[in-house]
Motif scaffolding. Structure first.
Motif, short mmCIF file in Angstrom:
data_model
loop_
_atom_site.label_atom_id
_atom_site.label_comp_id
_atom_site.label_asym_id
_atom_site.label_seq_id
_atom_site.Cartn_x
_atom_site.Cartn_y
_atom_site.Cartn_z
N HIS A 36 0.88 -1.18 0.00
CA HIS A 36 0.00 0.00 0.00
C HIS A 36 0.91 1.22 0.00
O HIS A 36 1.81 1.31 0.84
N ASN A 202 -10.86 3.04 8.31
CA ASN A 202 -9.94 2.93 7.15
C ASN A 202 -9.45 1.51 6.92
O ASN A 202 -9.09 1.17 5.79
N PHE A 258 -8.66 9.90 -2.67
CA PHE A 258 -7.24 10.22 -2.50
C PHE A 258 -6.96 11.68 -2.86
O PHE A 258 -7.33 12.16 -3.92
N LYS A 264 -4.78 12.33 1.99
CA LYS A 264 -4.14 11.13 1.42
C LYS A 264 -5.21 10.06 1.16
O LYS A 264 -6.15 10.34 0.46
N TRP A 265 -5.08 8.87 1.77
CA TRP A 265 -6.07 7.80 1.49
C TRP A 265 -7.10 7.68 2.61
O TRP A 265 -7.89 6.76 2.60
N TRP A 266 -7.06 8.59 3.61
CA TRP A 266 -7.78 8.30 4.85
C TRP A 266 -8.89 9.32 5.14
O TRP A 266 -8.83 10.45 4.68
N GLU A 541 -9.45 4.37 -6.35
CA GLU A 541 -9.61 5.67 -5.73
C GLU A 541 -9.65 5.59 -4.21
O GLU A 541 -9.19 6.46 -3.53
N PHE A 542 -10.30 4.55 -3.67
CA PHE A 542 -10.33 4.51 -2.22
C PHE A 542 -9.61 3.30 -1.65
O PHE A 542 -9.37 3.21 -0.47
N SER A 543 -9.28 2.35 -2.48
CA SER A 543 -8.60 1.16 -1.99
C SER A 543 -7.47 0.81 -2.94
O SER A 543 -7.55 -0.17 -3.66
#
Ligand code: SF4
Ligand code: FES
Length: 545
Positions: A36, A202, A258, A264-266, A541-543
Protein backbone atom coordinates in the motif's frame (compact mmCIF):
# COMPACT_ATOMS: atom_id res chain seq x y z
CA UNK A 1 13.62 11.17 -16.57
CA UNK A 2 14.79 7.53 -16.09
CA UNK A 3 13.04 4.85 -18.15
CA UNK A 4 12.75 1.06 -18.08
CA UNK A 5 10.92 -1.59 -20.08
CA UNK A 6 7.99 -3.50 -18.55
CA UNK A 7 6.60 -6.35 -20.65
CA UNK A 8 7.87 -4.60 -23.78
CA UNK A 9 6.49 -1.17 -22.84
CA UNK A 10 8.74 1.80 -21.98
CA UNK A 11 7.80 3.58 -18.76
CA UNK A 12 9.41 6.50 -16.95
CA UNK A 13 9.35 7.80 -13.39
CA UNK A 14 10.68 10.56 -11.23
CA UNK A 15 12.83 10.27 -8.12
CA UNK A 16 13.23 6.94 -6.35
CA UNK A 17 10.44 4.45 -7.01
CA UNK A 18 9.92 0.74 -6.56
CA UNK A 19 9.17 -1.19 -9.76
CA UNK A 20 5.54 -1.74 -8.74
CA UNK A 21 4.84 1.92 -7.94
CA UNK A 22 6.52 3.09 -11.15
CA UNK A 23 4.30 0.64 -13.09
CA UNK A 24 1.10 1.72 -11.31
CA UNK A 25 1.92 5.40 -11.92
CA UNK A 26 2.17 4.56 -15.63
CA UNK A 27 -1.09 2.62 -15.72
CA UNK A 28 0.66 -0.76 -15.98
CA UNK A 29 -1.05 -3.28 -13.70
CA UNK A 30 1.00 -5.71 -11.65
CA UNK A 31 -0.93 -7.86 -9.16
CA UNK A 32 -0.25 -7.01 -5.51
CA UNK A 33 -1.96 -7.41 -2.15
CA UNK A 34 0.26 -6.42 0.77
CA UNK A 35 1.73 -3.29 -0.83
CA UNK A 36 0.00 0.00 0.00
CA UNK A 37 1.62 3.28 -1.03
CA UNK A 38 0.76 4.86 2.32
CA UNK A 39 2.45 2.27 4.52
CA UNK A 40 5.71 0.38 4.99
CA UNK A 41 6.61 -2.37 2.50
CA UNK A 42 6.64 -5.93 3.86
CA UNK A 43 6.66 -7.93 0.59
CA UNK A 44 4.83 -10.81 2.24
CA UNK A 45 2.05 -11.79 -0.17
CA UNK A 46 4.50 -12.62 -3.03
CA UNK A 47 1.98 -12.18 -5.84
CA UNK A 48 3.87 -9.20 -7.28
CA UNK A 49 7.02 -11.21 -8.07
CA UNK A 50 8.53 -10.48 -11.48
CA UNK A 51 11.59 -11.48 -13.48
CA UNK A 52 14.08 -8.72 -14.13
CA UNK A 53 17.16 -8.01 -16.19
CA UNK A 54 19.21 -5.31 -14.53
CA UNK A 55 22.20 -3.30 -15.82
CA UNK A 56 25.49 -4.90 -14.74
CA UNK A 57 27.11 -2.51 -12.19
CA UNK A 58 30.52 -3.16 -13.81
CA UNK A 59 29.25 -2.71 -17.36
CA UNK A 60 25.94 -0.76 -17.36
CA UNK A 61 25.49 -1.39 -21.10
CA UNK A 62 25.09 -5.11 -20.33
CA UNK A 63 21.88 -6.53 -18.81
CA UNK A 64 22.11 -9.36 -16.30
CA UNK A 65 19.11 -11.61 -15.68
CA UNK A 66 18.48 -12.00 -11.93
CA UNK A 67 18.12 -15.76 -11.37
CA UNK A 68 15.25 -15.58 -8.85
CA UNK A 69 11.94 -13.77 -9.07
CA UNK A 70 12.01 -10.47 -7.17
CA UNK A 71 9.18 -8.65 -5.33
CA UNK A 72 8.34 -5.69 -7.56
CA UNK A 73 6.91 -3.81 -4.56
CA UNK A 74 10.29 -3.87 -2.79
CA UNK A 75 12.78 -3.73 -5.67
CA UNK A 76 13.88 -0.26 -6.77
CA UNK A 77 13.34 0.67 -10.40
CA UNK A 78 16.69 1.15 -12.16
CA UNK A 79 17.16 3.03 -15.46
CA UNK A 80 17.53 0.61 -18.36
CA UNK A 81 16.05 -2.33 -16.43
CA UNK A 82 13.76 -4.87 -18.15
CA UNK A 83 10.82 -6.27 -16.18
CA UNK A 84 8.83 -9.38 -17.12
CA UNK A 85 5.51 -9.94 -15.33
CA UNK A 86 4.08 -12.21 -18.01
CA UNK A 87 7.01 -14.61 -18.37
CA UNK A 88 6.25 -18.32 -17.69
CA UNK A 89 8.10 -18.12 -14.36
CA UNK A 90 6.21 -15.00 -13.17
CA UNK A 91 2.85 -16.38 -14.31
CA UNK A 92 3.52 -19.73 -12.59
CA UNK A 93 4.20 -17.83 -9.36
CA UNK A 94 0.98 -15.81 -9.69
CA UNK A 95 -1.03 -19.00 -10.16
CA UNK A 96 0.71 -20.69 -7.23
CA UNK A 97 0.10 -17.75 -4.89
CA UNK A 98 -3.57 -17.60 -5.87
CA UNK A 99 -3.92 -21.34 -5.35
CA UNK A 100 -2.41 -21.12 -1.85
CA UNK A 101 -4.54 -18.09 -0.91
CA UNK A 102 -7.70 -19.90 -1.97
CA UNK A 103 -6.92 -23.19 -0.22
CA UNK A 104 -8.69 -22.16 2.97
CA UNK A 105 -10.79 -19.34 1.57
CA UNK A 106 -14.52 -20.05 1.85
CA UNK A 107 -16.60 -20.08 -1.33
CA UNK A 108 -19.02 -17.51 0.03
CA UNK A 109 -18.81 -14.75 -2.59
CA UNK A 110 -22.61 -14.73 -3.08
CA UNK A 111 -23.12 -13.62 0.52
CA UNK A 112 -19.92 -11.59 0.97
CA UNK A 113 -20.22 -7.80 1.10
CA UNK A 114 -16.91 -7.40 -0.73
CA UNK A 115 -18.16 -9.21 -3.84
CA UNK A 116 -17.83 -6.86 -6.79
CA UNK A 117 -14.94 -4.92 -5.25
CA UNK A 118 -12.78 -7.84 -4.10
CA UNK A 119 -9.23 -8.23 -5.33
CA UNK A 120 -9.26 -11.93 -4.49
CA UNK A 121 -12.16 -12.33 -6.93
CA UNK A 122 -10.54 -10.12 -9.55
CA UNK A 123 -7.08 -11.67 -9.31
CA UNK A 124 -8.54 -15.16 -9.18
CA UNK A 125 -10.12 -14.41 -12.55
CA UNK A 126 -7.06 -12.67 -14.02
CA UNK A 127 -4.14 -14.55 -12.51
CA UNK A 128 -5.51 -17.69 -10.85
CA UNK A 129 -6.29 -21.24 -11.89
CA UNK A 130 -9.82 -22.03 -12.92
CA UNK A 131 -10.05 -25.08 -10.65
CA UNK A 132 -8.89 -26.16 -7.21
CA UNK A 133 -6.69 -29.20 -6.58
CA UNK A 134 -7.35 -29.07 -2.83
CA UNK A 135 -9.37 -32.08 -1.62
CA UNK A 136 -8.85 -31.64 2.13
CA UNK A 137 -11.20 -29.90 4.53
CA UNK A 138 -10.76 -26.13 4.66
CA UNK A 139 -9.54 -24.70 7.98
CA UNK A 140 -12.44 -23.02 9.77
CA UNK A 141 -11.81 -19.67 11.42
CA UNK A 142 -14.25 -17.56 13.43
CA UNK A 143 -16.11 -14.35 12.66
CA UNK A 144 -15.22 -11.72 15.28
CA UNK A 145 -16.70 -8.44 16.39
CA UNK A 146 -13.44 -6.53 16.79
CA UNK A 147 -14.61 -2.95 17.23
CA UNK A 148 -17.37 -0.39 17.15
CA UNK A 149 -17.49 -0.25 13.36
CA UNK A 150 -15.69 -3.37 12.13
CA UNK A 151 -16.39 -7.11 11.89
CA UNK A 152 -13.57 -9.54 11.04
CA UNK A 153 -14.33 -12.65 8.98
CA UNK A 154 -11.08 -14.48 9.79
CA UNK A 155 -11.55 -17.23 7.23
CA UNK A 156 -11.54 -14.71 4.37
CA UNK A 157 -8.29 -13.05 5.49
CA UNK A 158 -5.22 -13.46 3.25
CA UNK A 159 -2.77 -12.21 5.94
CA UNK A 160 -1.54 -9.24 3.94
CA UNK A 161 -1.15 -7.33 7.28
CA UNK A 162 -2.27 -4.04 5.78
CA UNK A 163 -4.73 -3.59 8.68
CA UNK A 164 -2.03 -4.32 11.26
CA UNK A 165 0.34 -1.83 9.67
CA UNK A 166 -2.44 0.77 9.52
CA UNK A 167 -2.99 0.66 13.28
CA UNK A 168 0.76 0.72 13.89
CA UNK A 169 1.83 3.31 11.35
CA UNK A 170 -1.16 5.57 10.62
CA UNK A 171 -3.47 5.65 13.64
CA UNK A 172 -0.54 4.77 15.92
CA UNK A 173 -2.90 2.83 18.17
CA UNK A 174 -1.66 -0.72 17.47
CA UNK A 175 -4.88 -2.58 18.31
CA UNK A 176 -4.43 -5.24 15.60
CA UNK A 177 -1.78 -7.96 15.47
CA UNK A 178 -1.05 -11.35 13.91
CA UNK A 179 -1.63 -14.22 16.35
CA UNK A 180 -0.63 -17.88 15.82
CA UNK A 181 1.62 -19.37 13.15
CA UNK A 182 1.28 -21.28 9.88
CA UNK A 183 -2.26 -22.11 8.85
CA UNK A 184 -3.40 -21.09 12.34
CA UNK A 185 -2.30 -17.48 11.83
CA UNK A 186 -5.09 -15.00 12.48
CA UNK A 187 -5.58 -11.26 12.74
CA UNK A 188 -7.06 -10.29 16.08
CA UNK A 189 -7.26 -7.60 18.72
CA UNK A 190 -5.70 -7.94 22.17
CA UNK A 191 -8.01 -9.15 24.92
CA UNK A 192 -10.17 -6.33 26.23
CA UNK A 193 -8.74 -3.84 23.69
CA UNK A 194 -11.12 -3.52 20.73
CA UNK A 195 -10.33 -1.70 17.49
CA UNK A 196 -11.43 1.66 18.74
CA UNK A 197 -9.70 4.69 17.34
CA UNK A 198 -11.05 7.72 15.43
CA UNK A 199 -9.63 6.37 12.14
CA UNK A 200 -10.71 2.74 12.57
CA UNK A 201 -12.95 2.57 9.47
CA UNK A 202 -9.94 2.93 7.15
CA UNK A 203 -8.96 -0.70 7.75
CA UNK A 204 -12.16 -1.67 5.92
CA UNK A 205 -11.05 0.25 2.82
CA UNK A 206 -7.55 -1.16 2.71
CA UNK A 207 -8.51 -4.79 3.33
CA UNK A 208 -8.22 -6.23 -0.19
CA UNK A 209 -10.74 -9.00 0.52
CA UNK A 210 -13.98 -9.33 2.49
CA UNK A 211 -12.30 -9.99 5.83
CA UNK A 212 -12.84 -6.59 7.43
CA UNK A 213 -16.38 -5.39 6.91
CA UNK A 214 -18.26 -2.26 7.85
CA UNK A 215 -21.06 -2.97 10.34
CA UNK A 216 -22.89 0.09 9.12
CA UNK A 217 -22.89 -0.96 5.45
CA UNK A 218 -23.08 -4.73 5.88
CA UNK A 219 -25.86 -6.44 3.89
CA UNK A 220 -27.48 -3.12 2.90
CA UNK A 221 -26.50 -2.99 -0.81
CA UNK A 222 -24.61 -4.93 -3.45
CA UNK A 223 -21.79 -2.64 -4.46
CA UNK A 224 -22.58 -2.81 -8.17
CA UNK A 225 -25.84 -0.94 -7.53
CA UNK A 226 -24.02 2.01 -5.95
CA UNK A 227 -23.41 5.25 -7.82
CA UNK A 228 -20.48 7.37 -6.75
CA UNK A 229 -20.22 11.13 -6.52
CA UNK A 230 -16.95 12.82 -5.56
CA UNK A 231 -17.49 15.31 -2.77
CA UNK A 232 -15.92 17.27 0.09
CA UNK A 233 -16.45 16.45 3.74
CA UNK A 234 -18.98 18.72 5.48
CA UNK A 235 -17.82 17.51 8.92
CA UNK A 236 -14.87 19.75 9.62
CA UNK A 237 -12.51 22.40 8.35
CA UNK A 238 -9.97 19.92 6.95
CA UNK A 239 -11.53 19.80 3.46
CA UNK A 240 -11.16 16.02 3.24
CA UNK A 241 -11.92 14.60 -0.20
CA UNK A 242 -14.60 11.92 -0.13
CA UNK A 243 -16.80 9.76 -2.33
CA UNK A 244 -20.52 9.60 -1.61
CA UNK A 245 -21.91 6.20 -2.62
CA UNK A 246 -25.64 6.16 -3.07
CA UNK A 247 -28.52 4.40 -4.76
CA UNK A 248 -32.06 5.58 -5.51
CA UNK A 249 -31.68 8.81 -3.59
CA UNK A 250 -30.21 7.23 -0.47
CA UNK A 251 -26.63 7.41 0.78
CA UNK A 252 -25.17 4.04 1.78
CA UNK A 253 -21.60 4.87 2.60
CA UNK A 254 -18.83 7.46 2.46
CA UNK A 255 -15.32 6.52 1.34
CA UNK A 256 -12.11 8.55 1.26
CA UNK A 257 -11.00 10.01 -2.08
CA UNK A 258 -7.24 10.22 -2.50
CA UNK A 259 -5.78 13.70 -2.22
CA UNK A 260 -2.02 13.74 -1.67
CA UNK A 261 -2.07 17.20 -0.11
CA UNK A 262 -5.05 16.92 2.21
CA UNK A 263 -6.25 13.56 3.49
CA UNK A 264 -4.14 11.13 1.42
CA UNK A 265 -6.07 7.80 1.49
CA UNK A 266 -7.78 8.30 4.85
CA UNK A 267 -10.81 9.83 6.55
CA UNK A 268 -11.93 9.88 10.17
CA UNK A 269 -14.87 7.82 11.44
CA UNK A 270 -16.76 11.06 12.10
CA UNK A 271 -16.66 11.78 8.36
CA UNK A 272 -17.33 8.17 7.35
CA UNK A 273 -20.39 7.72 9.54
CA UNK A 274 -21.65 11.30 9.90
CA UNK A 275 -23.99 11.29 6.88
CA UNK A 276 -27.09 9.80 8.55
CA UNK A 277 -28.48 13.27 9.30
CA UNK A 278 -29.22 13.63 5.57
CA UNK A 279 -32.04 11.08 5.84
CA UNK A 280 -33.27 11.83 9.35
CA UNK A 281 -35.71 14.33 10.76
CA UNK A 282 -36.11 16.64 7.75
CA UNK A 283 -38.41 19.63 7.50
CA UNK A 284 -41.49 18.55 5.58
CA UNK A 285 -43.05 21.91 4.67
CA UNK A 286 -42.51 25.60 4.06
CA UNK A 287 -44.24 27.43 6.85
CA UNK A 288 -45.15 30.95 7.83
CA UNK A 289 -46.57 31.79 11.23
CA UNK A 290 -49.46 34.04 10.29
CA UNK A 291 -50.98 35.56 13.40
CA UNK A 292 -51.71 32.52 15.55
CA UNK A 293 -51.67 30.06 12.64
CA UNK A 294 -48.90 28.14 10.98
CA UNK A 295 -49.66 28.03 7.25
CA UNK A 296 -47.94 25.65 4.83
CA UNK A 297 -47.25 27.23 1.43
CA UNK A 298 -45.58 26.72 -1.96
CA UNK A 299 -42.15 28.14 -2.87
CA UNK A 300 -43.51 30.94 -5.09
CA UNK A 301 -45.78 32.16 -2.29
CA UNK A 302 -43.00 31.85 0.26
CA UNK A 303 -40.54 33.82 -1.87
CA UNK A 304 -43.13 36.57 -2.42
CA UNK A 305 -43.91 36.58 1.29
CA UNK A 306 -40.23 36.80 2.20
CA UNK A 307 -39.75 39.80 -0.07
CA UNK A 308 -42.87 41.53 1.29
CA UNK A 309 -41.72 40.98 4.87
CA UNK A 310 -38.28 42.41 4.19
CA UNK A 311 -39.54 45.43 2.21
CA UNK A 312 -42.18 46.24 4.83
CA UNK A 313 -39.68 45.92 7.64
CA UNK A 314 -37.17 48.23 5.90
CA UNK A 315 -39.86 50.81 5.07
CA UNK A 316 -41.19 50.78 8.66
CA UNK A 317 -37.91 50.57 10.57
CA UNK A 318 -35.46 52.02 8.06
CA UNK A 319 -32.28 50.76 6.47
CA UNK A 320 -29.98 48.77 8.73
CA UNK A 321 -32.87 47.03 10.50
CA UNK A 322 -32.15 43.71 8.76
CA UNK A 323 -29.67 41.14 10.03
CA UNK A 324 -28.38 38.32 7.80
CA UNK A 325 -26.81 35.48 9.76
CA UNK A 326 -24.51 33.31 7.64
CA UNK A 327 -23.40 29.82 8.59
CA UNK A 328 -19.93 28.33 8.08
CA UNK A 329 -21.78 25.17 6.97
CA UNK A 330 -23.18 26.83 3.85
CA UNK A 331 -21.44 26.97 0.50
CA UNK A 332 -19.65 30.15 -0.47
CA UNK A 333 -22.02 30.62 -3.42
CA UNK A 334 -25.06 30.51 -1.13
CA UNK A 335 -23.57 33.07 1.23
CA UNK A 336 -22.67 35.32 -1.71
CA UNK A 337 -26.22 35.22 -3.13
CA UNK A 338 -27.87 35.64 0.29
CA UNK A 339 -25.72 38.69 1.09
CA UNK A 340 -26.31 40.22 -2.35
CA UNK A 341 -30.06 39.81 -2.03
CA UNK A 342 -30.31 41.14 1.52
CA UNK A 343 -28.12 44.15 0.64
CA UNK A 344 -30.33 44.78 -2.41
CA UNK A 345 -33.41 45.01 -0.18
CA UNK A 346 -31.64 46.73 2.71
CA UNK A 347 -28.34 48.34 1.62
CA UNK A 348 -27.39 48.93 5.27
CA UNK A 349 -28.24 45.36 6.40
CA UNK A 350 -25.85 43.89 8.97
CA UNK A 351 -24.10 40.62 8.16
CA UNK A 352 -23.23 38.25 10.99
CA UNK A 353 -21.70 34.79 11.08
CA UNK A 354 -22.64 31.96 13.37
CA UNK A 355 -19.92 30.40 15.50
CA UNK A 356 -18.16 27.20 14.50
CA UNK A 357 -18.38 24.13 16.64
CA UNK A 358 -14.92 23.70 18.14
CA UNK A 359 -14.20 20.31 19.70
CA UNK A 360 -11.16 20.73 21.92
CA UNK A 361 -7.85 20.72 20.05
CA UNK A 362 -6.76 19.38 16.67
CA UNK A 363 -6.14 15.64 17.01
CA UNK A 364 -2.85 14.82 15.33
CA UNK A 365 -1.90 11.22 14.44
CA UNK A 366 1.73 10.32 13.90
CA UNK A 367 3.72 7.29 12.86
CA UNK A 368 5.36 6.22 16.15
CA UNK A 369 8.48 5.04 14.31
CA UNK A 370 9.13 7.95 11.97
CA UNK A 371 7.32 10.70 13.89
CA UNK A 372 5.66 11.78 10.63
CA UNK A 373 2.16 13.27 10.85
CA UNK A 374 -0.21 10.81 9.17
CA UNK A 375 -3.60 12.47 9.69
CA UNK A 376 -5.15 15.41 11.53
CA UNK A 377 -8.72 15.70 12.77
CA UNK A 378 -9.43 19.41 12.94
CA UNK A 379 -11.06 20.81 16.07
CA UNK A 380 -13.12 23.27 13.97
CA UNK A 381 -16.12 21.24 12.77
CA UNK A 382 -17.40 23.71 10.19
CA UNK A 383 -16.41 23.05 6.56
CA UNK A 384 -16.46 26.61 5.25
CA UNK A 385 -15.43 29.15 7.87
CA UNK A 386 -12.74 30.51 5.54
CA UNK A 387 -15.32 30.97 2.75
CA UNK A 388 -17.75 32.65 5.17
CA UNK A 389 -15.06 35.03 6.44
CA UNK A 390 -14.17 35.86 2.85
CA UNK A 391 -17.82 36.67 2.03
CA UNK A 392 -18.07 38.89 5.09
CA UNK A 393 -14.96 40.78 4.01
CA UNK A 394 -16.31 41.04 0.45
CA UNK A 395 -19.53 42.65 1.64
CA UNK A 396 -17.55 45.07 3.80
CA UNK A 397 -19.64 47.49 5.87
CA UNK A 398 -21.96 46.62 8.72
CA UNK A 399 -20.30 43.39 9.68
CA UNK A 400 -21.44 42.29 13.11
CA UNK A 401 -19.34 40.10 15.39
CA UNK A 402 -21.12 37.22 17.11
CA UNK A 403 -20.18 38.53 20.55
CA UNK A 404 -21.75 41.92 19.78
CA UNK A 405 -25.07 40.45 18.66
CA UNK A 406 -26.69 40.26 22.10
CA UNK A 407 -26.24 43.96 22.87
CA UNK A 408 -27.30 45.04 19.36
CA UNK A 409 -30.44 42.90 19.51
CA UNK A 410 -31.25 44.15 23.03
CA UNK A 411 -30.98 47.73 21.74
CA UNK A 412 -33.85 46.95 19.34
CA UNK A 413 -31.78 47.65 16.24
CA UNK A 414 -33.14 44.75 14.17
CA UNK A 415 -36.68 44.17 12.93
CA UNK A 416 -35.87 41.16 10.74
CA UNK A 417 -33.30 38.40 10.83
CA UNK A 418 -32.67 35.99 7.94
CA UNK A 419 -30.74 33.01 9.26
CA UNK A 420 -28.98 30.28 7.29
CA UNK A 421 -29.10 27.57 9.96
CA UNK A 422 -26.14 25.24 10.15
CA UNK A 423 -26.31 21.56 9.36
CA UNK A 424 -25.45 20.18 12.78
CA UNK A 425 -27.20 22.72 14.98
CA UNK A 426 -24.53 22.80 17.66
CA UNK A 427 -25.81 26.07 19.15
CA UNK A 428 -29.47 26.13 18.03
CA UNK A 429 -30.80 26.78 21.51
CA UNK A 430 -28.36 29.60 22.18
CA UNK A 431 -29.16 31.22 18.81
CA UNK A 432 -32.90 30.78 19.29
CA UNK A 433 -32.74 32.60 22.64
CA UNK A 434 -30.47 35.29 21.19
CA UNK A 435 -32.69 36.04 18.18
CA UNK A 436 -36.07 35.72 19.91
CA UNK A 437 -36.53 39.50 20.54
CA UNK A 438 -36.42 40.18 16.76
CA UNK A 439 -39.95 40.46 15.34
CA UNK A 440 -39.43 38.70 11.97
CA UNK A 441 -37.34 35.55 12.21
CA UNK A 442 -36.84 33.85 8.84
CA UNK A 443 -34.96 30.56 9.09
CA UNK A 444 -33.58 28.47 6.21
CA UNK A 445 -32.83 25.04 7.64
CA UNK A 446 -32.73 21.39 6.64
CA UNK A 447 -34.15 20.09 9.91
CA UNK A 448 -36.56 21.08 12.67
CA UNK A 449 -35.04 22.66 15.77
CA UNK A 450 -35.86 25.21 18.43
CA UNK A 451 -34.82 27.83 15.88
CA UNK A 452 -37.40 26.70 13.33
CA UNK A 453 -39.97 26.15 16.09
CA UNK A 454 -39.96 29.82 17.00
CA UNK A 455 -39.37 31.21 13.48
CA UNK A 456 -41.98 33.37 11.81
CA UNK A 457 -41.06 31.80 8.46
CA UNK A 458 -39.36 28.44 7.84
CA UNK A 459 -37.85 27.48 4.47
CA UNK A 460 -36.60 23.86 4.15
CA UNK A 461 -33.23 23.68 2.40
CA UNK A 462 -30.82 21.03 1.12
CA UNK A 463 -28.01 19.31 2.96
CA UNK A 464 -24.54 19.26 1.38
CA UNK A 465 -25.20 15.94 -0.38
CA UNK A 466 -28.18 17.45 -2.20
CA UNK A 467 -26.50 20.53 -3.63
CA UNK A 468 -23.37 21.78 -5.38
CA UNK A 469 -20.93 24.43 -4.31
CA UNK A 470 -17.52 25.13 -2.85
CA UNK A 471 -16.08 24.86 0.63
CA UNK A 472 -12.84 26.54 1.60
CA UNK A 473 -10.81 24.61 4.15
CA UNK A 474 -8.76 25.89 7.10
CA UNK A 475 -5.77 26.68 4.87
CA UNK A 476 -7.81 28.45 2.20
CA UNK A 477 -8.12 25.65 -0.39
CA UNK A 478 -11.27 26.22 -2.43
CA UNK A 479 -12.76 22.85 -3.42
CA UNK A 480 -15.92 22.24 -5.40
CA UNK A 481 -18.39 19.41 -4.94
CA UNK A 482 -21.45 18.29 -6.88
CA UNK A 483 -24.93 17.20 -5.90
CA UNK A 484 -25.06 13.47 -5.17
CA UNK A 485 -28.76 12.86 -4.50
CA UNK A 486 -32.06 14.67 -4.96
CA UNK A 487 -33.37 16.52 -1.90
CA UNK A 488 -36.61 15.37 -0.26
CA UNK A 489 -39.64 17.51 -1.16
CA UNK A 490 -39.95 20.45 -0.65
CA UNK A 491 -36.30 21.24 0.21
CA UNK A 492 -34.37 23.53 -2.12
CA UNK A 493 -30.76 24.74 -2.10
CA UNK A 494 -30.54 28.03 -0.18
CA UNK A 495 -28.60 29.39 -3.17
CA UNK A 496 -31.53 28.52 -5.44
CA UNK A 497 -33.89 30.55 -3.22
CA UNK A 498 -31.74 33.69 -3.36
CA UNK A 499 -31.00 33.20 -7.08
CA UNK A 500 -34.76 33.39 -7.70
CA UNK A 501 -35.20 36.32 -5.31
CA UNK A 502 -32.48 38.25 -7.14
CA UNK A 503 -34.29 37.59 -10.44
CA UNK A 504 -31.17 36.02 -11.95
CA UNK A 505 -31.67 34.60 -15.46
CA UNK A 506 -31.69 30.88 -16.26
CA UNK A 507 -31.56 27.90 -13.95
CA UNK A 508 -29.65 28.11 -10.71
CA UNK A 509 -26.30 26.35 -10.68
CA UNK A 510 -23.34 26.79 -8.36
CA UNK A 511 -20.99 27.03 -11.37
CA UNK A 512 -23.01 29.94 -12.75
CA UNK A 513 -22.91 31.69 -9.37
CA UNK A 514 -19.12 31.36 -9.37
CA UNK A 515 -19.04 33.18 -12.71
CA UNK A 516 -21.16 35.96 -11.22
CA UNK A 517 -18.80 36.05 -8.22
CA UNK A 518 -15.83 36.35 -10.56
CA UNK A 519 -17.56 39.28 -12.29
CA UNK A 520 -17.87 40.93 -8.87
CA UNK A 521 -14.18 40.90 -8.06
CA UNK A 522 -13.93 37.33 -6.70
CA UNK A 523 -11.88 36.06 -9.63
CA UNK A 524 -10.45 33.07 -7.72
CA UNK A 525 -13.83 31.32 -8.02
CA UNK A 526 -13.90 31.34 -11.83
CA UNK A 527 -11.30 28.59 -12.16
CA UNK A 528 -12.51 26.17 -9.48
CA UNK A 529 -12.66 22.75 -11.09
CA UNK A 530 -15.31 20.14 -10.44
CA UNK A 531 -14.16 16.60 -9.65
CA UNK A 532 -15.17 14.10 -12.33
CA UNK A 533 -18.52 12.43 -11.69
CA UNK A 534 -18.43 8.64 -11.77
CA UNK A 535 -21.30 6.29 -12.33
CA UNK A 536 -19.07 3.55 -10.99
CA UNK A 537 -15.99 4.21 -8.92
CA UNK A 538 -12.66 2.70 -9.79
CA UNK A 539 -11.55 0.84 -6.71
CA UNK A 540 -8.11 2.41 -6.95
CA UNK A 541 -9.61 5.67 -5.73
CA UNK A 542 -10.33 4.51 -2.22
CA UNK A 543 -8.60 1.16 -1.99
CA UNK A 544 -5.39 1.43 -3.99
CA UNK A 545 -3.96 -1.95 -4.79
S1 SF4 B 1 -7.93 -8.68 7.60
FE1 SF4 B 1 -7.75 -7.89 5.50
S2 SF4 B 1 -6.21 -6.26 5.66
FE2 SF4 B 1 -6.03 -7.48 7.52
S3 SF4 B 1 -4.47 -9.00 7.04
FE3 SF4 B 1 -6.43 -9.94 6.56
S4 SF4 B 1 -6.72 -9.53 4.39
FE4 SF4 B 1 -5.13 -8.14 5.08
S1 FES C 1 4.91 -9.04 -2.02
FE1 FES C 1 4.74 -7.37 -3.31
S2 FES C 1 2.69 -6.76 -3.07
FE2 FES C 1 2.89 -8.34 -1.64
Amino acid sequence: MPTMEVDGKQISWEGKKMILQACLDNGVELPHYCYHPGMSIVASCRICLVEIESPDPKDPAKLVRVPKLVPSCQTPAVPGMKVYSKSPKAVANQKAVMEFLLINHPLDCPVCDQAGECYLQDYSFKYGRSESRFDENKAKKPKKDIGKHVVLYSDRCIMCTRCVRFTREISGTGELAVFGRGHKEEIDVFQGKPLDNPLSGNVIDICPVGALLDKDFMFTQRVWFLKTTPSISPFGSGGENILIQHNQGRIYRIKPRFNAEINKWWISDDIRYGWQFVHENRLAELRVADAAHALPMAWEQAEARLEQTLLRSVSERGQGSTLLMLSPFDTTEEMFLAARYIRKVDPQAAIGLNMSRIDGQDQVFTNPTTGQVTYTIRADKSPNRSGAEKMRRHFGDNIVMFNDLASQIASGRYATVVLLADAIGHNDDELAALLSPIANRIVLSSRPSRLTGQATMVLPVCTWAEKSGVYENFEGRVQAFEKAIEPPEPARAAGHVFWNMLGMPGTYSAAQVRQVMADHGLSEYAAVSIPVHHEKVELMEFSPL
